[in-house]
Motif scaffolding. Structure first.
Motif, mmCIF file in Angstrom:
data_model
loop_
_atom_site.group_PDB
_atom_site.id
_atom_site.type_symbol
_atom_site.label_atom_id
_atom_site.label_comp_id
_atom_site.label_asym_id
_atom_site.label_seq_id
_atom_site.Cartn_x
_atom_site.Cartn_y
_atom_site.Cartn_z
ATOM 1 N N SER A 49 3.782 -1.595 4.852
ATOM 2 C CA SER A 49 3.397 -3.183 4.319
ATOM 3 C C SER A 49 3.586 -3.540 6.275
ATOM 4 O O SER A 49 4.013 -3.426 7.020
ATOM 5 N N LYS A 57 1.381 5.160 -7.621
ATOM 6 C CA LYS A 57 0.999 3.835 -7.199
ATOM 7 C C LYS A 57 0.522 3.671 -5.797
ATOM 8 O O LYS A 57 -0.002 3.265 -4.867
ATOM 9 N N MET A 105 0.785 -1.242 -0.233
ATOM 10 C CA MET A 105 -0.336 0.486 -0.265
ATOM 11 C C MET A 105 0.796 1.058 0.345
ATOM 12 O O MET A 105 1.675 0.970 1.059
ATOM 13 N N LYS A 106 0.489 2.097 -0.567
ATOM 14 C CA LYS A 106 0.846 3.353 -0.903
ATOM 15 C C LYS A 106 0.020 4.599 -0.342
ATOM 16 O O LYS A 106 -1.131 4.808 -1.138
ATOM 17 N N ILE A 107 0.815 5.057 1.057
ATOM 18 C CA ILE A 107 -0.275 6.199 1.475
ATOM 19 C C ILE A 107 0.212 7.869 1.014
ATOM 20 O O ILE A 107 1.267 8.047 1.338
ATOM 21 N N ASP A 124 4.897 3.948 1.764
ATOM 22 C CA ASP A 124 4.792 2.794 1.257
ATOM 23 C C ASP A 124 5.075 2.291 2.534
ATOM 24 O O ASP A 124 5.200 2.742 4.124
ATOM 25 N N ASP A 135 -2.598 4.346 -2.904
ATOM 26 C CA ASP A 135 -4.098 3.769 -2.813
ATOM 27 C C ASP A 135 -4.422 4.574 -2.296
ATOM 28 O O ASP A 135 -5.752 4.484 -2.475
#
Length: 119
Positions: free
Chosen positions: A28, A56, A1-3, A26, A58
């Protein structure tokens, strides 16, 4: 996931489109594993949602954005979260632990504002 967090001077920017920088965290296993700062490519219709999609992201966290921008992000599979203030790191951590407080979008682009707003 990327914020992704729209920011200036270490704090969440009041309007995502005017942010000079975006920090991508990033994630995880529910923890932040790193981050990178990216200079904004500029504010023009549709540019930022597409750019953040290519990076990328999210989720996009900002103080505010207009309804059209929110629709573009959603159509690209990016969740917009607005009405956020505070430091960039606090916003990302609070999102992850489920305690992020959202307020009203701070940029003034409110759905229906042009048609229904009377003085």
């Amino acid at each position: 996931m990327k914020i992704a967090v729209a920011f200036e001077n270490g704090n969440v920017c009041p309007h995502f489109g005017h942010a000079p920088f975006y920090r991508l965290f990033d994630v995880s296993g529910g923890s932040i594993t790193g981050s990178t700062d990216h200079q904004s490519p500029g504010h023009a219709p549709g540019v930022l949602p597409k750019w953040l999609s290519e990076l990328k992201a999210d989720v996009i966290i900002a103080g505010g954005m207009g309804p059209r921008a929110e629709e573009l992000f959603i159509s690209l599979g990016i969740k917009p979260i607005t009405g956020v203030s505070g430091t960039v790191e606090d916003a990302a951590r609070s999102f992850l632990d489920g305690t992020l407080t959202q307020g009203q979008s701070s940029c003034g682009h409110v759905t229906g504002e042009a048609e229904d707003h009377h003085h």
